[in-house]
Design an enzyme around this catalytic site. Structure first.
Site, short mmCIF file in Angstrom:
data_model
loop_
_atom_site.label_atom_id
_atom_site.label_comp_id
_atom_site.label_asym_id
_atom_site.label_seq_id
_atom_site.Cartn_x
_atom_site.Cartn_y
_atom_site.Cartn_z
N HIS A 147 -26.48 -53.49 -26.99
CA HIS A 147 -27.49 -52.50 -27.37
C HIS A 147 -27.17 -51.17 -26.72
O HIS A 147 -26.84 -51.11 -25.53
CB HIS A 147 -28.88 -52.96 -26.94
CG HIS A 147 -29.94 -51.91 -27.12
ND1 HIS A 147 -30.64 -51.38 -26.06
CD2 HIS A 147 -30.39 -51.28 -28.23
CE1 HIS A 147 -31.50 -50.47 -26.52
NE2 HIS A 147 -31.36 -50.39 -27.82
N SER A 148 -27.21 -50.11 -27.52
CA SER A 148 -26.99 -48.76 -27.01
C SER A 148 -25.61 -48.67 -26.34
O SER A 148 -24.61 -49.03 -26.94
CB SER A 148 -28.12 -48.37 -26.06
OG SER A 148 -28.02 -47.03 -25.65
N MET A 149 -25.56 -48.23 -25.09
CA MET A 149 -24.28 -48.09 -24.41
C MET A 149 -23.63 -49.43 -24.12
O MET A 149 -22.43 -49.49 -23.82
CB MET A 149 -24.47 -47.32 -23.11
CG MET A 149 -24.85 -45.86 -23.30
SD MET A 149 -23.62 -44.90 -24.20
CE MET A 149 -22.26 -44.93 -23.05
#
Length: 1008
Positions: free
Chosen positions: A168-170
């Protein structure tokens, strides 16, 4: 402050507010369903080798469990397929509970013991999207975690050889960075699914380590893509609800011919069709279900582990995330199928359209469509059905007959593989050119389970049901409308929106449907906005009749001359549809801020630099600075900044200039943020494009508005804070309040240098800012004290007659407050016979310059110019009981110094804000005995910044007015502003370098 200036910046603030409102709230409501845990979640920590635990004390590896499953896995004897969840920026490892809980419920409903083991990593909720120093450390810990997970299966009969990663995300960026490690084996990871991960570029490039990390990942996945073709990667963007990571950044930077990489927006995922914000994409039930279903389809029944076949992985991902067609694994498209049934169940359709509603009684039903008489007149066959039960959704329903027996077909091929699942029904469009070996089409409408549904089919001419509609210009501000009326004689229409291919375009698309006859069993309308160059389709469902509004915005710009955006209308027959397209100016502003909002700090810094330069020029001309708000208002000169930048872009088109640029080892120019799905910038745009030429002045105005109103808020904040701190300080009337002696300055420079080297460079910058803020607060308190004193003496007024009998004020004397020695040197007076406008201004006479008859007086150091008929002014202030009376000039001097230091404080705020993430990261890691931040993005670049800031604490307008280097310094700030716009939009950390380059010569001007 002029009314026109306030009105202008008020309008600019209104535009900024309008764009921010559209960006943060101008989208559909959250239609995601929350995932729930039916049992208490447990996170069991996995023991790592002592070397790893000592090297990464802030990180941890956990196994997710609930209820009985959590009890069964206490001994860590695992038999499932391993899945590892990676949290993103400031994300918690507990975010894996949605994926883990749904996977457990799915496993309980299946037979055979197939299940998933969901692991999750605790990255200490680090701000890796803003501080890039931790990304490499997280990547190494991820490698160690994967090896630790695979060791847990060493006693298993069929141990897994790879781990599936969900980032998720980074966390998704860290997952792809694994392959940059020299000792990492690509066989350890075969599938990566990322959610709202900015693969193209960081959202905010606040330090060089972040960009270096991205550069290494891009070089590995793009430069050596052939080595990674067996690694399947799926990237899912959140849509317009995700304002933290726009979906254009989630496109995977990879070669276009790489079949194992897939990028899309969640609004295009079948069975999902919703937009998610940056956090809800983790727990959105519709998306989690699609992910878990794909995982279980990927598991081999023989081994209970994920498949190693990359083609099978892509086929399953296409099924669950792109079209969701009828899929029979292991069966070829041309495999013959035998159909059976009595002649009563077969019906031949000779009309152009079929509309059939299945009765409540269960029966078998087949419809035959002869192709021989339709091939020349029609190009496509379209059919749809709302038989969407879980069993029927996966059932073949359209066949092509290859062998007839009377009125029945005995052998056929399955044509259902092209079925597309929509919210209200499933549809299938067949091209008649591709059916040369088929004599009839067969539509199965059997309802053996007694379920009622509707089937509608028709023959279509694609050219007659496709309409082109030019969209209004983006600068029409909604005043012009493009519309088209469709008299629906068919079930599907396509509208090509011409010239709609840029991200800065935004439209309100209105579809009005009206039918003469209202039917209760009529299928609803489905409107799909298809983007050919990127999977960012959006789906809207509406009833009949209705007025439906569709947001016409793009996540990516068209990278080539492909087809424009298509609006597909799945309509009801015998109804009228009117489609209107109007430019939405608020949404245009929202798109500008969505794509170029991260560039605004550069233009705020430019406005503050030019305002500071205007104040320095005012000190050179008049001996006193302008008010901060006036200086910001006068600094709005975009042509002086944008024109040189535009000329540089033009010159760089020539090879000789490029060679000279390379010879000087200058960095490449920062263009606009990338908007195409392949990550290319706007560098190669033709000169007739509106986007690059109009955007920079708009951003300049918005940045200047932020600087203007920010300075107003800063002044109000200082006044309020000084009121609160006034009881803690003795009243002062000296302009030198809050200053530091030279020895203290040197000691502070030494201490802050050691502090920045031993701990964190951002800490030194913050400490310097607080010291300078204290100087500003003391000046604010002194200004209030002087303005409220009762013993102020008015400035001496002299009657100077120029023939008209007017009284004039004699200006030009500079005085210091009580207790200070008065300097006689440097005071200049002119008597000219006309009104004098301001302190220290040179004035002209009514006809010609008059030179006085006075001569320089030795012993006093005071220069006087006069007309020979004026009285000499007293060099000593008036006294009362031995104490000198204060004059208005003392108060004016304090106010001048206050305006100067407010400007410097506003400028110093930017480095403090840009360095804040590294300071936060260092502070949160102090509990792990990490005394020094490594790597430190602010060291040693912060040394000139805080040295110059400490020296400027003692600066005042009197010292600057006599500086020999101030004229040069005041002219230097404009080239620095041009350089900042040239090199900083995609490298925000460079703003600190340019602020340091501006403050250092200013500090030198205070010394010489």
């Amino acid at each position: 402050m002029r009314v026109a200036t306030v009105a202008f910046y008020g309008c600019a603030l209104g535009l900024l507010t309008m764009g921010l409102r559209e960006m943060f709230s101008g989208f559909e409501e959250n239609r995601c369903t929350m995932t729930y845990m039916f049992e208490y979640p447990e996170y069991r920590r996995i023991a790592l080798p002592r070397r790893v635990a000592r090297q990464y004390p802030a990180y941890g590896l956990y196994l997710y469990g609930e209820g009985q499953y959590a009890q069964d896995t206490r001994g860590l004897k695992l038999t499932g397929a391993p899945v590892l969840f990676l949290p993103g920026n400031a994300g918690s490892y507990k975010q894996a509970r949605s994926l883990g809980s749904v996977a457990l419920r799915k496993a309980e409903a299946l037979e055979g013991g197939v299940h998933l083991n969901v692991f999750t990593i605790d990255f200490n909720e680090e701000l890796v999207a803003l501080y890039g120093g931790s990304l490499r450390r997280q990547t190494h810990f991820l490698h160690e975690s994967i090896k630790a997970i695979l060791r847990l299966y060493k006693d298993h009969e069929a141990p897994p050889h790879s781990v599936v990663l969900v980032g998720h995300s980074m966390g998704g960026v860290v997952a792809r960075a694994l392959f940059t490690l020299p000792r990492f084996s690509p066989r350890l990871v075969s599938l990566i699914i990322t959610q709202a991960s900015p693969h193209q570029a960081p959202v905010l490039s606040l330090d060089a380590h972040l960009l270096e990390f991205y550069s290494a990942v891009r070089q590995r996945w793009v430069g050596r893509a052939e080595d990674l073709r067996n690694v399947t990667v799926l990237s899912v963007g959140g849509g317009y609800r995700d304002y933290q990571v726009r979906s254009g950044l989630t496109a995977l930077p990879c070669p276009q011919d790489d079949p194992s990489k897939l990028s899309l927006v969640v609004t295009a995922v079948p069975r999902t069709w919703v937009s998610t914000d940056h956090l809800s994409i983790v727990w959105c039930k519709e998306l989690v279900l699609a992910t878990v279903r794909a995982f279980f389809d990927l598991i081999e029944s023989e081994t209970g582990q994920f498949s190693d076949d990359p083609e099978r992985r892509m086929a399953i991902l296409h099924h669950h995330f792109i079209r969701h067609p009828v899929r029979v694994l292991g069966e070829q498209l041309e495999t013959p199928v035998s159909l059976s049934g009595s002649p009563k169940t077969w019906s031949e359709v000779n009309t152009l359209r079929l509309a059939y509603s299945a009765p409540k009684e269960g029966q078998a039903k087949y419809f035959l469509f002869a192709l021989s008489s339709r091939r020349r007149a029609y190009s496509h066959f379209y059919c749809r059905s709302n038989n969407l039960s879980l069993q029927q959704e996966m059932t073949s329903w359209v066949y092509g007959c290859t062998q007839m027996n009377g009125s029945m077909c005995v052998q056929a091929v399955d044509l259902s593989f092209g079925t597309e699942l929509l919210p209200a029904y499933k549809v299938l469009t067949l091209s008649l050119r591709e059916l040369s070996s088929v004599s009839h089409l067969i539509v199965v409408a059997s309802n053996l389970n007694g379920r009622q549904f509707t089937v509608e089919c028709e023959w279509q001419r694609q050219e007659s049901q496709t309409v082109s509609l030019p969209v209004p210009h983006v600068l029409s501000f909604g005043m012009s409308v493009s519309d088209v009326t469709l008299n629906s004689t068919g079930l599907r229409h396509t509208i090509e929106l011409q010239h709609f291919h840029q991200v800065y375009q935004a439209f309100r698309i209105s579809v009005v449907s009206h039918c003469k006859v209202t039917k209760a069993d009529r299928l609803p309308n489905v409107y799909i906005m298809k983007v050919p160059w990127f999977r960012e389709d959006s789906v809207t469902t509406s009833s009949i009749p209705s007025v439906t509004e569709i947001s016409g915005m793009l996540h990516t710009s068209r990278p080539d001359n492909s087809t424009g955006v298509l609006l597909q209308l799945h309509t009801a027959p015998n109804c009228h549809y009117k489609v209107s397209v109007r430019t939405s100016f608020p949404r245009v502003l929202g798109q500008v801020l969505r794509f170029c909002g991260p560039v605004l700090p550069v233009y705020v810094a430019v406005a503050l630099l030019l305002a500071c330069g205007g104040q320095m020029s005012s000190v050179v001309r008049m001996g006193r600075p302008l008010q901060m708000s006036h200086a910001v208002a006068r600094s709005l000169q975009p042509h002086k900044v944008d024109l040189p930048v535009y000329l540089l872009h033009l010159l760089l088109r020539y090879s000789w200039f490029q060679d000279g640029w390379s010879t000087l080892h200058l960095p490449p120019l920062d263009a606009l943020p990338a908007t195409s799905p392949d990550g290319t910038t706007q560098e190669g745009l033709p000169l007739n494009e509106d986007w690059p030429r109009l955007l920079s002045p708009l951003l300049y105005v918005l940045g200047a508005a932020m600087a203007f109103w920010g300075s107003v808020l800063l002044r109000l904040f200082l006044r309020l804070l000084s009121l609160l701190l006034a009881p803690l300080h003795r009243p002062s009337v000296s302009r030198d309040c809050g200053t530091l002696c030279r020895r203290t300055q040197l000691l502070l420079i030494l201490c802050l240098s050691v502090l920045g080297w031993a701990s964190c460079g951002a800490l030194s910058i913050t400490a310097t800012f607080l010291l300078h803020l204290y100087r500003v607060l003391r000046l604010q308190m002194t200004e209030r004290s002087l303005s409220h004193m009762l013993n102020l003496a008015p400035e001496k007024q002299t009657d100077k007659n120029n023939g008209t009998g007017n009284k004039e004020k004699g200006t030009g004397e500079k005085e210091k407050g009580t207790g200070e020695k008065e300097k006689g040197t440097g005071e200049k007076e002119k008597g000219t016979g006309e009104k004098e406008k301001g302190t220290g201004e040179k004035e002209k006479g009514t006809g010609e310059k008059e030179k006085g008859t006075g001569e320089k007086e030795k012993g006093t150091g005071e220069k006087e110019k006069g007309t020979g008929n004026s009285d000499s002014l007293d060099s000593k202030p008036k006294e009362c009981n031995g104490a000198p009376l204060l004059s208005d000039s003392v108060l004016q001097d304090v106010r001048d110094d206050l305006q100067l230091h407010i400007s410097l404080s506003a400028l110093l705020t930017l480095p403090v804000m840009l360095c804040a993430p590294s300071l936060i990261h260092w502070t949160r890691n102090l509990r792990y005995s990490v005394a020094r931040l490594d790597p430190d993005p602010c060291w040693p670049h912060s040394v000139p910044l805080f040295i110059a800031s400490l020296l400027l604490i003692n600066c005042n307008t009197l010292t600057l007015s006599y500086s020999k280097t101030l004229p040069i310094t005041s002219r230097l700030l404009l080239p620095l502003s041009v350089a900042m716009v040239t090199f900083s939009p995609l490298h925000l950390y460079r703003v600190n370098y340019f602020v340091s380059a501006a403050l250092v010569p200013l500090a030198v001007s205070c010394l010489f």
